[in-house]
Motif scaffolding. Structure first.
Motif, PDB file in Angstrom:
ATOM      1  N   LEU A   1      18.221  -0.665 -45.565  1.00 21.50           N
ATOM      2  CA  LEU A   1      18.508  -1.851 -46.384  1.00 21.50           C
ATOM      3  C   LEU A   1      19.431  -2.809 -45.616  1.00 21.50           C
ATOM      4  CD1 LEU A   1      18.107  -3.226 -49.100  1.00 21.50           C
ATOM      5  CD2 LEU A   1      20.038  -1.926 -49.997  1.00 21.50           C
ATOM      6  N   ARG A   2      20.418  -2.249 -44.920  1.00 21.52           N
ATOM      7  CA  ARG A   2      21.319  -3.099 -44.127  1.00 21.52           C
ATOM      8  C   ARG A   2      20.533  -3.815 -43.029  1.00 21.52           C
ATOM      9  NH1 ARG A   2      25.672  -0.290 -41.160  1.00 21.52           N
ATOM     10  NH2 ARG A   2      26.309  -2.401 -40.663  1.00 21.52           N
ATOM     11  N   VAL A   3      19.640  -3.079 -42.373  1.00 23.64           N
ATOM     12  CA  VAL A   3      18.868  -3.663 -41.267  1.00 23.64           C
ATOM     13  C   VAL A   3      17.972  -4.793 -41.801  1.00 23.64           C
ATOM     14  CG1 VAL A   3      17.037  -3.177 -39.580  1.00 23.64           C
ATOM     15  CG2 VAL A   3      18.954  -1.586 -39.842  1.00 23.64           C
ATOM     16  N   HIS A   4      17.323  -4.536 -42.919  1.00 25.33           N
ATOM     17  CA  HIS A   4      16.468  -5.557 -43.546  1.00 25.33           C
ATOM     18  C   HIS A   4      17.278  -6.838 -43.769  1.00 25.33           C
ATOM     19  CE1 HIS A   4      13.194  -6.793 -46.442  1.00 25.33           C
ATOM     20  NE2 HIS A   4      14.200  -7.461 -46.992  1.00 25.33           N
ATOM     21  N   ARG A   5      18.494  -6.661 -44.286  1.00 24.41           N
ATOM     22  CA  ARG A   5      19.338  -7.831 -44.578  1.00 24.41           C
ATOM     23  C   ARG A   5      19.863  -8.466 -43.297  1.00 24.41           C
ATOM     24  NH1 ARG A   5      21.821  -5.088 -49.802  1.00 24.41           N
ATOM     25  NH2 ARG A   5      20.516  -6.142 -51.353  1.00 24.41           N
ATOM     26  N   MET A   6      20.257  -7.640 -42.324  1.00 17.57           N
ATOM     27  CA  MET A   6      20.832  -8.168 -41.077  1.00 17.57           C
ATOM     28  C   MET A   6      19.865  -9.081 -40.341  1.00 17.57           C
ATOM     29  SD  MET A   6      22.614  -5.234 -38.964  1.00 17.57           S
ATOM     30  CE  MET A   6      23.695  -4.182 -39.720  1.00 17.57           C
ATOM     31  N   VAL A   7      18.604  -8.682 -40.300  1.00 20.16           N
ATOM     32  CA  VAL A   7      17.660  -9.534 -39.561  1.00 20.16           C
ATOM     33  C   VAL A   7      17.126 -10.659 -40.457  1.00 20.16           C
ATOM     34  CG1 VAL A   7      16.939  -7.605 -38.074  1.00 20.16           C
ATOM     35  CG2 VAL A   7      15.530  -8.238 -39.990  1.00 20.16           C
ATOM     36  N   GLY A   8      17.517 -10.640 -41.719  1.00 19.11           N
ATOM     37  CA  GLY A   8      17.083 -11.702 -42.632  1.00 19.11           C
ATOM     38  C   GLY A   8      15.645 -11.533 -43.076  1.00 19.11           C
ATOM     39  N   ALA A   9      15.177 -10.278 -43.113  1.00 15.24           N
ATOM     40  CA  ALA A   9      13.791 -10.038 -43.543  1.00 15.24           C
ATOM     41  C   ALA A   9      13.660 -10.396 -45.025  1.00 15.24           C
ATOM     42  CB  ALA A   9      13.413  -8.584 -43.317  1.00 15.24           C
ATOM     43  N   HIS A  10      12.436 -10.692 -45.435  1.00 17.40           N
ATOM     44  CA  HIS A  10      12.228 -11.061 -46.833  1.00 17.40           C
ATOM     45  C   HIS A  10      11.063 -10.282 -47.443  1.00 17.40           C
ATOM     46  CE1 HIS A  10      12.098 -13.456 -50.462  1.00 17.40           C
ATOM     47  NE2 HIS A  10      10.778 -13.437 -50.333  1.00 17.40           N
ATOM     48  N   GLY A  11      11.309  -9.720 -48.618  1.00 19.10           N
ATOM     49  CA  GLY A  11      10.225  -9.175 -49.436  1.00 19.10           C
ATOM     50  C   GLY A  11       9.756  -7.781 -49.103  1.00 19.10           C
ATOM     51  N   VAL A  12       9.511  -7.542 -47.839  1.00 20.64           N
ATOM     52  CA  VAL A  12       8.996  -6.223 -47.434  1.00 20.64           C
ATOM     53  C   VAL A  12       9.361  -5.974 -45.972  1.00 20.64           C
ATOM     54  CG1 VAL A  12       6.720  -7.095 -46.717  1.00 20.64           C
ATOM     55  CG2 VAL A  12       6.945  -4.719 -47.441  1.00 20.64           C
ATOM     56  N   SER A  13       9.632  -4.729 -45.656  1.00 18.51           N
ATOM     57  CA  SER A  13       9.775  -4.332 -44.249  1.00 18.51           C
ATOM     58  C   SER A  13       9.715  -2.820 -44.189  1.00 18.51           C
ATOM     59  CB  SER A  13      11.098  -4.829 -43.635  1.00 18.51           C
ATOM     60  OG  SER A  13      12.194  -4.112 -44.160  1.00 18.51           O
ATOM     61  N   ARG A  14       9.600  -2.328 -42.977  1.00 13.59           N
ATOM     62  CA  ARG A  14       9.622  -0.882 -42.744  1.00 13.59           C
ATOM     63  C   ARG A  14      10.508  -0.646 -41.541  1.00 13.59           C
ATOM     64  NH1 ARG A  14       4.762   1.155 -40.434  1.00 13.59           N
ATOM     65  NH2 ARG A  14       6.351   1.992 -39.067  1.00 13.59           N
ATOM     66  N   VAL A  15      11.553   0.140 -41.725  1.00 14.49           N
ATOM     67  CA  VAL A  15      12.498   0.386 -40.635  1.00 14.49           C
ATOM     68  C   VAL A  15      12.235   1.782 -40.080  1.00 14.49           C
ATOM     69  CG1 VAL A  15      14.939   0.471 -39.994  1.00 14.49           C
ATOM     70  CG2 VAL A  15      14.165  -1.163 -41.737  1.00 14.49           C
ATOM     71  N   ASP A  16      12.010   1.865 -38.759  1.00 20.74           N
ATOM     72  CA  ASP A  16      11.689   3.145 -38.110  1.00 20.74           C
ATOM     73  C   ASP A  16      12.932   3.772 -37.496  1.00 20.74           C
ATOM     74  OD1 ASP A  16       9.086   2.710 -38.782  1.00 20.74           O
ATOM     75  OD2 ASP A  16       8.404   2.164 -36.769  1.00 20.74           O
ATOM     76  N   PHE A  17      13.055   5.089 -37.675  1.00 21.44           N
ATOM     77  CA  PHE A  17      14.203   5.849 -37.189  1.00 21.44           C
ATOM     78  C   PHE A  17      13.722   7.068 -36.413  1.00 21.44           C
ATOM     79  CE2 PHE A  17      15.686   3.906 -41.109  1.00 21.44           C
ATOM     80  CZ  PHE A  17      17.054   3.709 -40.955  1.00 21.44           C
ATOM     81  N   LEU A  18      14.670   7.666 -35.688  1.00 15.73           N
ATOM     82  CA  LEU A  18      14.499   9.047 -35.246  1.00 15.73           C
ATOM     83  C   LEU A  18      15.610   9.834 -35.921  1.00 15.73           C
ATOM     84  CD1 LEU A  18      13.732   8.602 -31.442  1.00 15.73           C
ATOM     85  CD2 LEU A  18      12.156   9.437 -33.214  1.00 15.73           C
ATOM     86  N   CYS A  19      15.271  11.004 -36.441  1.00 14.07           N
ATOM     87  CA  CYS A  19      16.280  11.871 -37.042  1.00 14.07           C
ATOM     88  C   CYS A  19      16.518  13.004 -36.048  1.00 14.07           C
ATOM     89  CB  CYS A  19      15.754  12.385 -38.389  1.00 14.07           C
ATOM     90  SG  CYS A  19      16.898  13.507 -39.183  1.00 14.07           S
ATOM     91  N   ALA A  20      17.663  12.954 -35.365  1.00 10.20           N
ATOM     92  CA  ALA A  20      17.934  13.900 -34.274  1.00 10.20           C
ATOM     93  C   ALA A  20      18.747  15.085 -34.775  1.00 10.20           C
ATOM     94  CB  ALA A  20      18.683  13.177 -33.155  1.00 10.20           C
ATOM     95  N   PRO A  21      18.532  16.266 -34.165  1.00  7.52           N
ATOM     96  CA  PRO A  21      19.298  17.457 -34.574  1.00  7.52           C
ATOM     97  C   PRO A  21      20.806  17.249 -34.415  1.00  7.52           C
ATOM     98  CG  PRO A  21      17.541  18.043 -33.031  1.00  7.52           C
ATOM     99  CD  PRO A  21      17.557  16.554 -33.104  1.00  7.52           C
ATOM    100  N   SER A  22      21.206  16.363 -33.510  1.00  5.36           N
ATOM    101  CA  SER A  22      22.634  16.093 -33.301  1.00  5.36           C
ATOM    102  C   SER A  22      23.264  15.402 -34.507  1.00  5.36           C
ATOM    103  CB  SER A  22      22.807  15.173 -32.094  1.00  5.36           C
ATOM    104  OG  SER A  22      22.194  13.924 -32.388  1.00  5.36           O
ATOM    105  N   GLY A  23      22.426  14.900 -35.419  1.00  2.04           N
ATOM    106  CA  GLY A  23      22.956  14.155 -36.560  1.00  2.04           C
ATOM    107  C   GLY A  23      22.805  12.652 -36.378  1.00  2.04           C
ATOM    108  N   ARG A  24      22.453  12.230 -35.144  1.00  3.49           N
ATOM    109  CA  ARG A  24      22.216  10.796 -34.929  1.00  3.49           C
ATOM    110  C   ARG A  24      20.974  10.352 -35.685  1.00  3.49           C
ATOM    111  NH1 ARG A  24      22.192   8.497 -28.801  1.00  3.49           N
ATOM    112  NH2 ARG A  24      21.775   6.528 -29.856  1.00  3.49           N
ATOM    113  N   LEU A  25      21.024   9.139 -36.208  1.00  2.00           N
ATOM    114  CA  LEU A  25      19.867   8.564 -36.906  1.00  2.00           C
ATOM    115  C   LEU A  25      19.601   7.169 -36.339  1.00  2.00           C
ATOM    116  CD1 LEU A  25      20.997   9.534 -40.529  1.00  2.00           C
ATOM    117  CD2 LEU A  25      19.117  10.591 -39.253  1.00  2.00           C
ATOM    118  N   PRO A  26      19.227   7.098 -35.057  1.00  2.00           N
ATOM    119  CA  PRO A  26      19.093   5.774 -34.453  1.00  2.00           C
ATOM    120  C   PRO A  26      17.903   4.999 -35.013  1.00  2.00           C
ATOM    121  CG  PRO A  26      18.354   7.465 -32.926  1.00  2.00           C
ATOM    122  CD  PRO A  26      18.923   8.180 -34.100  1.00  2.00           C
TER     123      PRO A  26
END
Ligand SMILES: Nc1ncnc2c1ncn2[C@@H]1O[C@H](COP(=O)(O)OP(=O)(O)O)[C@@H](O)[C@H]1O
Ligand SMILES: [Mg+2]
Length: 321
Positions: free
Chosen positions: A250-275
């Motif tokens: 949600l933060r990323v959607h707002r930061m880039v100024g997206a409107h209406g719809v978006s899909r944000v892709d992540f990696l969920c790493a065993p280290s706990g990082r969620l880049p």
């Protein structure tokens, strides 16, 4: 916000196709969207970006549902053209579309907002292959993940474990895209989070995670052949991680100024990082695609999703009735 006009009064143009490398995905999106709108009794037609008479479009449609992925369809050009023509269109405006298409620019914005994203090297097109390989080696080490800056669909992407493999990947990719980047390789589960505006409010959809058994990453083949992947939506990952990804999306959607719809892709790493890897401002619209799956898990069926998407055309700040 202006009231959404009754959809039954509108001529809807489903803009799709075009000449982008992601044309095949866009055709699937467009055809599925058209089928849904037609079976709902709405007036809709397909408009191929490869063969569109822009001057005639204003008299032909009242609103555009964008099912156009990749350069030319998702990068702000079509969005800007529609704005000049005064045709309302679904999803993000020019700036967010352009930012979303340029992974490097988007990562810069994310970093400024303290959002984790893999470290990368921008491989300047003017560099020799030897310079590219040695810069990547000294800045990131190996392995690295190579991808086009303005690509999508996992096309022309791959893992390089050493200098040799990086050289091969860069040479292979030379002809396909203008610019590449190398990112630190992060082992983790690919995840995606959909954001959708529903009746004027942004809704964060359930997280979808993907396993790709026996494959080095979530590649083009796995994205197009359901037998090669196992999707979980809602995700079976721990709630601490899925909730964190939803908040970040949600933060990323707002930061880039997206409107209406978006899909944000992540990696969920065993280290706990969620880049965060990227934001997609025109997510695929196939009924079996990620966005539709997440919407269904959030209680929104495909036909309703299509109507919500069209409604985003009328809640944009740029829309003037
Ligand atoms: N830095 C990385 N480390 C490891 N895998 C990656 C990395 N970047 C991308 N990938 C893999 O490639 C897939 C697609 O990457 P993404 O950045 O979302 O590009 P696309 O626009 O092609 O979808 C990811 O789901 C993941 O499997
Ligand atoms: Mg992606």
């Amino acid at each position: 916000m202006y009231a959404t006009p009754a959809l039954s009064d509108l001529r809807i143009g489903v803009l799709y196709g075009g000449a982008s490398p992601e044309r095949a995905g866009s055709v699937a999106s467009g055809e599925a969207a058209l089928k849904s709108l037609s079976t709902q009794g709405l007036h809709a037609e397909l408009i191929d970006l490869d063969d569109v008479d822009w001057n005639a479009l204003r008299g032909r449609i009242d609103v555009a549902l964008l099912a156009s992925h990749g350069p030319g369809g998702e990068d702000g050009k079509v969005q800007g053209t529609l704005e000049m023509l005064g045709i309302p269109y679904s999803g993000s405006g020019v700036l967010a579309s352009a930012l979303g298409m340029d992974k490097l620019a988007a990562k810069g914005v994310l970093r400024a907002g303290m959002v984790d994203t893999p470290r990368e090297v921008d491989i300047c097109p003017s560099w020799s292959q030897a310079t590219a390989v040695s810069t990547v080696k000294h800045s990131l080490g190996f392995p690295v993940f190579v991808k086009p800056v303005a690509g999508g669909g996992s096309l022309a992407a791959g893992i390089a474990h050493d200098e040799n493999e990086l050289g091969v990947l860069l040479a292979k990719g030379e002809r396909a895209y203008e610019r590449y980047m190398a990112e630190e390789y992060i082992a983790g589960t690919p995840c995606t989070v959909g954001i959708l505006e529903v009746d004027g409010d942004l809704r964060v959809l359930p997280v979808l995670d993907v396993e790709v058994p026996g494959r080095p990453f979530y590649d083009y083949e796995a994205k197009h052949d359901a037998a090669l992947r196992r999707e979980h939506c809602p995700s079976t990952l721990p709630a601490a991680q899925t909730t964190a990804m939803q908040l970040t999306a949600l933060r990323v959607h707002r930061m880039v100024g997206a409107h209406g719809v978006s899909r944000v892709d992540f990696l969920c790493a065993p280290s706990g990082r969620l880049p965060v890897l990227e934001i997609n401002t025109v997510p695929g619209l196939s009924p079996h695609g990620n966005l539709a799956t997440m919407a269904r898990a959030g209680g929104i069926d495909y036909d309703t999703l299509m109507r919500h998407l069209i409604a985003t055309a009328f809640s944009k700040p740029a829309y003037v009735p």
